[in-house]
Design an enzyme around this catalytic site. Structure first.
Site, short mmCIF file in Angstrom:
data_model
loop_
_atom_site.label_atom_id
_atom_site.label_comp_id
_atom_site.label_asym_id
_atom_site.label_seq_id
_atom_site.Cartn_x
_atom_site.Cartn_y
_atom_site.Cartn_z
N CYS A 144 2.96 -5.69 16.51
CA CYS A 144 3.21 -4.49 17.35
C CYS A 144 1.78 -4.97 17.29
O CYS A 144 1.05 -5.43 16.16
CB CYS A 144 3.45 -3.37 17.30
SG CYS A 144 5.13 -2.78 16.96
N CYS B 182 5.28 -7.08 7.89
CA CYS B 182 6.80 -6.52 8.56
C CYS B 182 6.18 -7.37 9.74
O CYS B 182 5.49 -8.23 10.17
CB CYS B 182 5.45 -5.34 9.21
SG CYS B 182 7.24 -4.47 10.58
N CYS C 95 -2.08 1.49 8.86
CA CYS C 95 -0.78 0.60 8.60
C CYS C 95 -1.24 -1.04 8.33
O CYS C 95 -2.05 -1.21 9.02
CB CYS C 95 0.04 0.78 9.75
SG CYS C 95 1.82 -0.69 9.23
N CYS D 118 2.23 8.10 1.63
CA CYS D 118 3.12 7.38 2.88
C CYS D 118 4.44 6.09 2.33
O CYS D 118 2.89 5.81 1.49
CB CYS D 118 1.86 6.76 3.85
SG CYS D 118 2.07 5.91 4.66
N GLU E 221 0.89 -1.01 0.49
CA GLU E 221 -0.46 0.22 0.25
C GLU E 221 1.00 1.30 -0.35
O GLU E 221 1.69 1.31 0.89
CB GLU E 221 -0.64 0.28 1.53
CG GLU E 221 -1.74 -1.16 1.65
CD GLU E 221 -1.91 -1.44 3.28
OE1 GLU E 221 -2.75 -2.34 2.88
OE2 GLU E 221 -1.28 -0.51 3.70
N CYS F 87 -1.72 -3.02 15.19
CA CYS F 87 -1.05 -2.35 13.81
C CYS F 87 -1.57 -3.62 13.13
O CYS F 87 -1.22 -4.80 13.23
CB CYS F 87 0.18 -1.95 13.76
SG CYS F 87 0.62 -2.28 12.25
N1 SAH Z 1 7.66 0.09 10.98
C1 SAH Z 1 7.39 1.57 11.39
C2 SAH Z 1 6.68 2.55 10.35
C3 SAH Z 1 5.43 1.96 9.29
S1 SAH Z 1 4.12 2.00 11.09
C4 SAH Z 1 6.98 2.26 12.83
O1 SAH Z 1 6.97 1.22 13.66
O2 SAH Z 1 7.85 3.60 12.92
C5 SAH Z 1 3.62 3.77 11.07
C6 SAH Z 1 3.13 4.53 12.60
O3 SAH Z 1 2.10 4.18 12.61
C7 SAH Z 1 3.95 4.08 13.45
O4 SAH Z 1 4.44 4.99 14.27
C8 SAH Z 1 3.02 2.84 13.47
O5 SAH Z 1 3.14 2.61 15.39
C9 SAH Z 1 1.69 3.74 13.67
N2 SAH Z 1 0.96 2.94 13.81
C10 SAH Z 1 0.53 1.57 13.01
N3 SAH Z 1 -1.15 1.76 13.76
C11 SAH Z 1 -1.50 2.22 14.25
C12 SAH Z 1 -2.52 2.08 14.95
N4 SAH Z 1 -3.61 1.31 14.26
N5 SAH Z 1 -3.38 3.71 14.75
C13 SAH Z 1 -2.45 4.48 14.66
N6 SAH Z 1 -0.82 3.96 14.36
C14 SAH Z 1 -0.96 3.22 14.00
#
Ligand code: SAH
Length: 371
Positions: free
Chosen positions: A134, A130, A363, A123, A110, A137
């Site tokens: 987390c 990944c 994400c 973005c 995406e 996410c």
């Molecule tokens: N792996 C990298 C970049 C991708 S995610 C990282 O973790 O920084 C980009 C941002 O979106 C990160 O800060 C991540 O924690 C956040 N993110 C992911 N899922 C999310 C969600 N459901 N709500 C809000 N932020 C989210």
């Protein structure tokens, strides 16, 4: 305690599935060698670079300055199709457009284009899926498919810059900002991401000429890779996804914390700020009753002030709930109190404007649905 032995993560994705070599994988010498292999004179290398990075063409049929008899061979060798759009979805009065791409091996990824009055931000993804796991996410839930090649990263930028230029996403415009906040952990695909950043920021014809300051690399906090990035001399903005100031909760929200603790991540961030002179962004997804307590705001402000002084800015992101999760964003008054407390420690803090909620732009959500 030994933070290494509990590490469940895969850092080097398998090499399977990487696409055929593409023009955007090559540096200047590589481009010269490639055209020589095709029996073309050296000046064609520069001409192709101008086509790709300057005119944003990846289709040889549009490269009318290339001899017609050579186009097929050049196309086959240097411009294989890397990605095909599966669909575009727009929202926020068409100022946000998300694209789902299918790669040559069927992998999905995406990218999201966001238009603002004074900038246009793309973005982008650095990996398909990944491996960082987390739990809040959507991408983290699906696991890692594979690393993206340099060209697969770079071509997301070309495609968006072209769509903007041609007025496919509102009034014609110029792509000004890039954030590595799509799928994947950029620093786990380190070499290709750094290579892509150079191609995004180099002036034409070696790259798209987007200012390094307008490029943000966002990471879960792979401390040694942050230090290595600091030494590249790139001046991109570093964003660290902290999400909580204490190890106990961070071990679960960002599992790689079991390997590099909050203190180690903040030390590496300090090194980045000192080496580059750039303020580091701290990303913090506010999750109701999970990480939004007043005491955590105080601890966050205190730790950041100590570790980074004034070289830090906190971006609070209201959690974008993923399907099936019981977690939700914090209520607005809780969010406001959190901001107030962080600021009280002398740390600048704002709430990120959330785009794309109704198009599943959190994400990885779109790719997850497609699967
Ligand atoms: N792996 C990298 C970049 C991708 S995610 C990282 O973790 O920084 C980009 C941002 O979106 C990160 O800060 C991540 O924690 C956040 N993110 C992911 N899922 C999310 C969600 N459901 N709500 C809000 N932020 C989210």
């Amino acid at each position: 305690m030994d933070r290494v032995s509990s590490l469940p993560l895969v850092f080097d994705a398998p090499k399977r599935g990487l696409p055929p070599k593409h023009f955007a994988d090559l540096d200047e010498q590589g481009r010269i060698d490639a055209v020589a292999d095709l029996g073309l004179p050296k000046f064609r290398a520069n001409q192709l670079a101008k086509q790709y990075y300057g005119r944003l063409n990846a289709d040889v049929d549009e490269m009318t300055d290339l001899p017609a008899g050579k186009r097929d061979a050049v196309g086959e060798k240097l411009f294989p199709t890397l990605m095909t759009p599966v669909r575009h979805i727009s929202c926020d009065d068409d100022s946000t457009r998300k694209t789902l791409w299918r790669l040559h091996d069927g992998t999905l990824l995406e990218s999201v284009l966001m238009r603002y009055p004074e900038r246009n931000t793309l973005c982008i993804s650095s990996q398909a899926g990944c491996g960082m796991a987390c739990p809040f996410c959507a991408t983290g839930q699906g696991g890692l498919d594979r690393n993206l090649s340099t060209a697969e990263i770079v071509d997301q930028v070309r495609a968006a810059a072209r769509a903007l230029r041609d007025g496919e996403v509102g009034e014609p415009g110029r792509l000004s900002n890039i954030v590595f906040m799509g799928m994947g952990e950029p620093l786990a695909n380190y070499k290709r991401v750094v290579d892509a950043v150079r191609k995004i920021t180099s002036p034409s014809p070696d790259g798209f000429g987007i200012s390094a300051r307008s490029v943000t690399v966002s990471t879960v906090g792979l401390a040694p890779a942050i230090r290595r990035l600091a030494d590249e001399g790139l001046s991109v903005t570093l964003a660290v996804s902290l999400h909580t100031p204490d190890d106990e909760l961070r071990d679960t929200l960002v599992p790689v914390n079991n390997r590099w603790s909050v203190a180690e991540v903040l030390e590496a961030a300090r090194y980045y700020a000192d080496s580059t002179g750039r303020r580091v962004s701290i990303e913090y997804a506010l999750i109701r009753d999970v990480n939004d307590q007043p005491w955590r705001a105080d601890l966050l402000g205190k730790k950041l002030r100590q570790a980074l002084g004034s070289l830090v800015h906190v971006n609070l992101i209201p959690l974008n709930p993923t399907p099936g999760s019981e977690w939700d964003a914090s209520p607005k008054p809780v969010e406001a109190e959190f901001v107030r407390r962080v600021r009280e420690h002398g740390v600048s803090c704002t709430v990120r404007d959330t785009r794309g909620q109704e198009i599943a732009a959190a994400c990885g959500q779109l790719a997850a649905e497609e699967k």
